[in-house]
Design a protein around this motif. Sequence first.
Motif, mmCIF file in Angstrom:
data_model
loop_
_atom_site.group_PDB
_atom_site.id
_atom_site.type_symbol
_atom_site.label_atom_id
_atom_site.label_comp_id
_atom_site.label_asym_id
_atom_site.label_seq_id
_atom_site.Cartn_x
_atom_site.Cartn_y
_atom_site.Cartn_z
ATOM 1 N N ASP A 1 0.874 -1.188 0.106
ATOM 2 C CA ASP A 1 0.064 -0.107 -0.053
ATOM 3 C C ASP A 1 0.837 1.041 0.139
ATOM 4 O O ASP A 1 0.541 2.227 -0.590
ATOM 5 C CB ASP A 1 -0.973 -0.137 1.131
ATOM 6 N N GLU A 2 2.208 1.193 0.676
ATOM 7 C CA GLU A 2 2.807 2.477 0.782
ATOM 8 C C GLU A 2 3.528 2.617 -0.352
ATOM 9 O O GLU A 2 3.614 3.685 -0.915
ATOM 10 C CB GLU A 2 3.860 1.974 1.885
ATOM 11 N N GLU B 1 2.529 1.513 -3.512
ATOM 12 C CA GLU B 1 1.586 1.937 -4.568
ATOM 13 C C GLU B 1 1.097 3.488 -4.495
ATOM 14 O O GLU B 1 0.881 3.977 -5.404
ATOM 15 C CB GLU B 1 0.288 0.895 -4.506
ATOM 16 N N GLN B 2 0.848 3.743 -3.319
ATOM 17 C CA GLN B 2 0.708 5.225 -2.868
ATOM 18 C C GLN B 2 1.743 6.090 -3.578
ATOM 19 O O GLN B 2 1.442 7.266 -4.037
ATOM 20 C CB GLN B 2 0.428 5.874 -1.607
ATOM 21 N N ALA B 3 2.894 5.805 -3.378
ATOM 22 C CA ALA B 3 3.979 6.890 -3.796
ATOM 23 C C ALA B 3 4.288 6.508 -5.433
ATOM 24 O O ALA B 3 4.643 7.504 -6.068
ATOM 25 C CB ALA B 3 5.271 6.297 -3.144
ATOM 26 N N ALA B 4 3.746 5.388 -5.779
ATOM 27 C CA ALA B 4 3.961 4.920 -7.357
ATOM 28 C C ALA B 4 5.084 5.563 -7.883
ATOM 29 O O ALA B 4 5.470 6.498 -8.840
ATOM 30 C CB ALA B 4 2.757 5.889 -8.006
#
Length: 573
Positions: free
Chosen positions: A204-205, A207-210
């Motif tokens: 999740d971390e 993916e949020q930063a991408a």
Amino acid sequence: MIEEIEISDLGVIAGATLPLGPGFTAITGETGAGKTMVVTALGLLLGGRADAATVRSGASNARVDGRWVVPESGAVSERVGEAGGDVDPFGSNGDAELTLGRTVTAEGRSRAQVGGRSAPVGVLSELSSHLVAVHGQSDQIRLRSQSAQRDALDRAAGADLDDALTRYRAAFDTWQSHSEELDSLTRDKTARESEAESLRAAMDEIEQAAPQPGEDEHLASTAERLTNLEELRLAAAGARESVSTELADGDDVLALIESARRSLERVVDVDETLQPIAEQLQNLSFMASETAGELSSYLASLDADDSHELEAINERRALLTALMRKHGPTLDDVIATLDRGSTRLLEIDGDSERIDALTEQVDVDAQELDAAASALTNVRRVTATRLGAAISDELSALAMPDATVVIEVTEKSEYTLSGRDTVAFLLRPHKGAEPRALSKGASGGELSRVMLAIEVVISASDPVPTYVFDEVDAGVGGAAAIEIGRRLALLARHAQVIVVTHLAQVAAFASNHLTVVKESDGLVTASSVTRLEGDARTAEMTRLLSGLADSDSGRAHAEELLELARPESKVIG
């Protein structure tokens, strides 16, 4: 079959040759003469442990060599070939000669030879099960153990048990493999759930930063540019002024190039060699003009408010650095965590389904294992009844007429590689007595006879080429000793039998009698081996009976024994 053994510097034996051959060989000699060294020598040839203490005092090493007659083809010949050795065929009946050798140094180092080639000692051990069965007083003690009793029963069962045991072990391996996997999955369930939680949080971390491939390097380059923005602007402006007429007073690069080109064009008709130079100046003018345009564009791209962009870039770099510190060390590793994490989560999520499937499979395996174990137990129980009766008959012939052997096969709850059966040999010494375990109710002499009876019975279904008995007659005398000799002679009709004995009643039935003779010159004691025949054998038999080789009464008794045993001591075949 062992044809011959040569011994050098082993214990008290300085040098000896044992001619063996078929039939029943008895080895006798005074106490301390070195009879046991004969068994030790054979043990070395069969891969037994090497002990530097067995090397004769003053010698650098002890050596034992043996010559066997083996089938030209078969398990023994194949293993010898795999070890790099050879067997030497002879005759027309498919036999071959095999040589084995073993050397033990005074320092305890050991070397082995198999079929004329050096080989690991372990090869001798592998061959031993096909060549010789050795029984000593330690085996009488071992016979008290349940595992040894089960092994004896299984040998007697023959092919029926081999088939049942093969099926059982296949079922056991399957059940054990699935059970261990199920236990592992169940035991590690909490750890896997924790791992899944950590993976989901990390993914999740990320993916949020991408993050994008190479983004950290691009941001570092951009930050470096923005940090030096004013210096870049001054340098670009100065360069443009140097080449552009827009900001200069006619002495810029373009003006100078144009002036040079016009000067040459005025005279190029006079000298054509100036034409290429004039063209070069024309190209330089074009290039300078393009460079001036590019410098103007570059200056236009330098935004005076780029400080806000630098702040955003530094924040982004700090975020990527934190991700690399936690999931790196590189940004590629961070991005790869997403792929690896997805695969691992699928595995973890699939474990619950695997546990359910394994639970059902282990139940099925257990049913198949129970059926295979029951079949194995049935074979053992049928064999136990037959073997117990046959051993009891043999004991009757061994001067234990009232003794009965009862073999109990009891199922236990625990599965092992050999089944779930406990095998116990019980001895009822006389009628009316309660059967007692061999470990509690049998004397040394009784154990000797039970062990011999077992071998005589089992030899019919599980033959061994050579049997070696080291004082199998311990604790036995009188009529019982005569019967032991008779049964050994019977066993020798089907196999080679070598017996180390101190009883004339046993030695009388031998077709080949060897004696170990100890000699001393007052300083050094040495032993040798001699084959006895005629009067020499009678004298040794007399010594065994009375302790005196020239006793008249002992001699008469010896001759009587030899005459008694003569019909049964002949080599058959």
